[in-house]
Design an enzyme around this catalytic site. Sequence first.
Site, PDB file in Angstrom:
ATOM      1  N   GLU A   1       0.835  -1.204   0.000  1.00 14.02           N
ATOM      2  CA  GLU A   1       0.000   0.000   0.000  1.00 14.02           C
ATOM      3  C   GLU A   1       0.869   1.253   0.000  1.00 14.02           C
ATOM      4  O   GLU A   1       1.866   1.338   0.728  1.00 14.02           O
ATOM      5  CB  GLU A   1      -0.900  -0.016   1.242  1.00 14.02           C
ATOM      6  CG  GLU A   1      -1.812   1.172   1.393  1.00 14.02           C
ATOM      7  CD  GLU A   1      -2.725   1.075   2.609  1.00 14.02           C
ATOM      8  OE1 GLU A   1      -3.604   1.939   2.769  1.00 14.02           O
ATOM      9  OE2 GLU A   1      -2.563   0.114   3.414  1.00 14.02           O
TER      10      GLU A   1
ATOM     11  N   CYS B   1      -5.562  -3.315   2.133  1.00 12.27           N
ATOM     12  CA  CYS B   1      -5.413  -3.346   3.585  1.00 12.27           C
ATOM     13  C   CYS B   1      -6.718  -3.570   4.341  1.00 12.27           C
ATOM     14  O   CYS B   1      -7.270  -4.668   4.335  1.00 12.27           O
ATOM     15  CB  CYS B   1      -4.709  -2.064   4.041  1.00 12.27           C
ATOM     16  SG  CYS B   1      -4.025  -2.146   5.724  1.00 12.27           S
TER      17      CYS B   1
ATOM     18  N   LYS C   1      -9.344   2.445  -2.572  1.00 10.85           N
ATOM     19  CA  LYS C   1      -9.662   1.850  -1.271  1.00 10.85           C
ATOM     20  C   LYS C   1     -11.036   2.305  -0.791  1.00 10.85           C
ATOM     21  O   LYS C   1     -11.327   3.506  -0.723  1.00 10.85           O
ATOM     22  CB  LYS C   1      -8.582   2.240  -0.263  1.00 10.85           C
ATOM     23  CG  LYS C   1      -8.665   1.525   1.081  1.00 10.85           C
ATOM     24  CD  LYS C   1      -7.457   1.874   1.937  1.00 10.85           C
ATOM     25  CE  LYS C   1      -7.435   1.085   3.238  1.00 10.85           C
ATOM     26  NZ  LYS C   1      -6.224   1.393   4.050  1.00 10.85           N
TER      27      LYS C   1
END
Length: 268
Positions: free
Chosen positions: A44, A150, A116
């Site tokens: 990330e 994540c 995300k």
Amino acid sequence: MPPLRTALLQSSGRLGDVAENLKVLDEAAARAAQAGAGLLVAPEMFLTGYALEIEDVARLAEQADGMSARTIGEIARRNGLAVLYGYPERDADTGTVYNSAQLIGPDGTPLANYRKTHLFGGFERDAFTPGDTPVVQADLNGLRIGIMICYDVEFPENVRAHALAGTDLLLVPTAQMHPFQFVAEQLVPVRAFENQMYIAYVNRTGPEGEFEFVGLSCLASPDGTTRTRAGRGEEMVFGEADPELLRASRETNPYLRDRRAGLYASLI
């Protein structure tokens, strides 16, 4: 169909230094290709570093087709392997900044870009706007590749949506920090098993600003095992995403066949 050899680059690069991080990625791609990998996955926000000041996130953000994307396309093409990397993305039309990950194919062509959807903590909520497309996929070497970032993988509905959409290998660049290492050690292998897919979970490592990243990158398998696992430091590990094992596991494991979707309306 042969297994897809996947390289997991566990590295934090250099905070705020895009040129240096591109150099690290270039060197890693060469090593990965030499080891027979067809896919390299970086963590990330690898392009810029994670623990940036808010103003630096905005300053370093690039469009999905920006200069760094073109450089990484050349890295992928020169080494003949696909590359997935995390970066701060600035939308070309609105200027909105997202925490994104982009997959570049082995011919240098962009295959998929993901924003995300679940932002973690005050820093991310201050720096980014959440994406609103939960399932982003591309085809690579006969496998259906999915992408999330994540915290996204910690929501079971998120990963199940990928399973129902046919994702075979889920790429999860991450910035997993202390004291949440149980996510890498326990949750990710369970997600792979319950959703019958491979998950490549690729982390940052070491101290960065106020954060302590724990490493422990892994390739989790649909049979519940961990095919490869990194330690706590900088390293690159390799694992095979085997379509034949995936097919056999899906035949044996009944989770997706036995689910009763009509019972779950309350989830939405």
